[in-house]
Design a protein around this motif. Structure first.
Motif, PDB file in Angstrom:
ATOM      1  N   SER A   3       0.820  -1.217   0.000  1.00 37.94           N
ATOM      2  CA  SER A   3       0.000   0.000   0.000  1.00 37.94           C
ATOM      3  C   SER A   3       0.853   1.266   0.000  1.00 37.94           C
ATOM      4  O   SER A   3       0.405   2.321  -0.475  1.00 37.94           O
ATOM      5  CB  SER A   3      -0.935  -0.001   1.209  1.00 37.94           C
ATOM      6  N   ASN A   4       2.072   1.187   0.516  1.00 36.49           N
ATOM      7  CA  ASN A   4       2.945   2.362   0.552  1.00 36.49           C
ATOM      8  C   ASN A   4       3.471   2.737  -0.827  1.00 36.49           C
ATOM      9  O   ASN A   4       3.953   3.855  -1.027  1.00 36.49           O
ATOM     10  CB  ASN A   4       4.124   2.111   1.493  1.00 36.49           C
ATOM     11  N   GLU A   5       3.400   1.798  -1.756  1.00 37.54           N
ATOM     12  CA  GLU A   5       3.917   2.051  -3.100  1.00 37.54           C
ATOM     13  C   GLU A   5       2.812   2.331  -4.121  1.00 37.54           C
ATOM     14  O   GLU A   5       3.086   2.495  -5.315  1.00 37.54           O
ATOM     15  CB  GLU A   5       4.759   0.857  -3.569  1.00 37.54           C
ATOM     16  N   ARG A   6       1.595   2.365  -3.668  1.00 41.91           N
ATOM     17  CA  ARG A   6       0.489   2.606  -4.594  1.00 41.91           C
ATOM     18  C   ARG A   6       0.485   4.048  -5.092  1.00 41.91           C
ATOM     19  O   ARG A   6       0.786   4.974  -4.348  1.00 41.91           O
ATOM     20  CB  ARG A   6      -0.842   2.289  -3.904  1.00 41.91           C
ATOM     21  N   GLN A   7       0.131   4.206  -6.346  1.00 34.61           N
ATOM     22  CA  GLN A   7       0.060   5.524  -6.964  1.00 34.61           C
ATOM     23  C   GLN A   7      -1.335   5.712  -7.569  1.00 34.61           C
ATOM     24  O   GLN A   7      -1.532   5.585  -8.779  1.00 34.61           O
ATOM     25  CB  GLN A   7       1.144   5.666  -8.038  1.00 34.61           C
ATOM     26  N   ASN A   8      -2.301   5.982  -6.705  1.00 36.05           N
ATOM     27  CA  ASN A   8      -3.667   6.204  -7.173  1.00 36.05           C
ATOM     28  C   ASN A   8      -3.710   7.445  -8.066  1.00 36.05           C
ATOM     29  O   ASN A   8      -2.960   8.402  -7.853  1.00 36.05           O
ATOM     30  CB  ASN A   8      -4.622   6.390  -5.999  1.00 36.05           C
ATOM     31  N   ILE A   9      -4.578   7.406  -9.037  1.00 38.13           N
ATOM     32  CA  ILE A   9      -4.766   8.563  -9.925  1.00 38.13           C
ATOM     33  C   ILE A   9      -6.010   9.312  -9.461  1.00 38.13           C
ATOM     34  O   ILE A   9      -7.101   8.739  -9.362  1.00 38.13           O
ATOM     35  CB  ILE A   9      -4.920   8.100 -11.380  1.00 38.13           C
TER      36      ILE A   9
END
Length: 231
Positions: free
Chosen positions: A141-147
């Motif tokens: 979750s720390n590496e997620r890049q939501n748009i």
């Protein structure tokens, strides 16, 4: 009172005291139950007063995407949802192969206002802040890049006036996410895509401020900068 009657008297006093204590505890419990119900109602009201989020899971996305590339099915419609209880009726419309300026290069997303059962008691035009979120499904979750993209409708936008037909024109982002970026990370995982829209009612000062911005002729793009919403 004779000494031989004292134990019986004490026993009766203890019983009376216990009955009184039980009655008081029951009253405290009743009040706690009432307060708990009031707290639950207040929390529910606060949720409706702050924001409403609708999350759309699109399955079989790869097939839908390929069909859109072939021109067989250009768009996908979400189920109908409401901005809140007795609120605005709406749905999302997604174009896997883009629409307008995003055609063949991007995924396009739009929010559509529908003619609803409670339109007569709602404020028009619709001017709540709208935020689109495309979730990155990376395991960490720390590496997620939501748009994330958001906007606040201007008071003169036709798509957010009170609907006179079943479906309004709506508004969104023709270039929400490029095809290249879509497949570069886990925005699509297990053939599924998660897209959310958040509806946030605004305070009166924001309504007044945007009305003033409209009067001085500030463009919608610059208004979005003021409200920290970037297309």
């Amino acid at each position: 009172m004779e000494r031989r009657d004292l134990p019986k008297h004490l026993q009766n006093c203890i019983k009376d005291h216990l009955r009184l204590s039980c009655a008081q505890l029951n009253e405290v419990q009743r009040r706690c139950d009432v307060l708990e119900q009031q707290l639950a109602q207040t929390q529910k009201a606060l949720v409706h007063a702050t924001s409403t989020k609708f999350t759309w899971k699109i399955t079989n996305f790869e097939e839908l995407y390929k069909n859109a590339l072939k021109g067989n099915c250009s768009n996908i419609k979400s189920e109908i949802f409401y901005s809140e209880k007795y609120g605005y009726k709406m749905r999302l419309q997604l174009y896997p192969n883009g629409s307008g300026p995003g055609l063949t290069t991007h995924v396009s997303i739009f929010i559509i206002l529908l003619k609803g059962e409670y339109d007569a008691i709602l404020d028009w035009p619709f001017q709540s802040r709208v935020t689109f979120i495309l979730y990155d499904q990376h395991e960490n979750s720390n590496e997620r890049q939501n748009i994330v993209s958001c906007f606040i409708p201007g008071g003169t936008e036709k798509g957010f006036r009170k609907p006179t037909s079943v479906v309004s024109a709506g508004r969104g982002y023709p270039k929400f996410v490029s095809h290249e970026r879509l497949w570069s990370r886990k925005y699509v995982d297990n053939d599924s895509l998660f897209l959310a829209v958040e509806i946030e009612p605004r305070g009166r000062w924001i309504d007044w401020f945007q009305s003033w911005l409209n009067k001085i002729g500030l463009t919608q793009t610059l208004q979005n900068v003021f409200f920290k919403c970037y297309p």
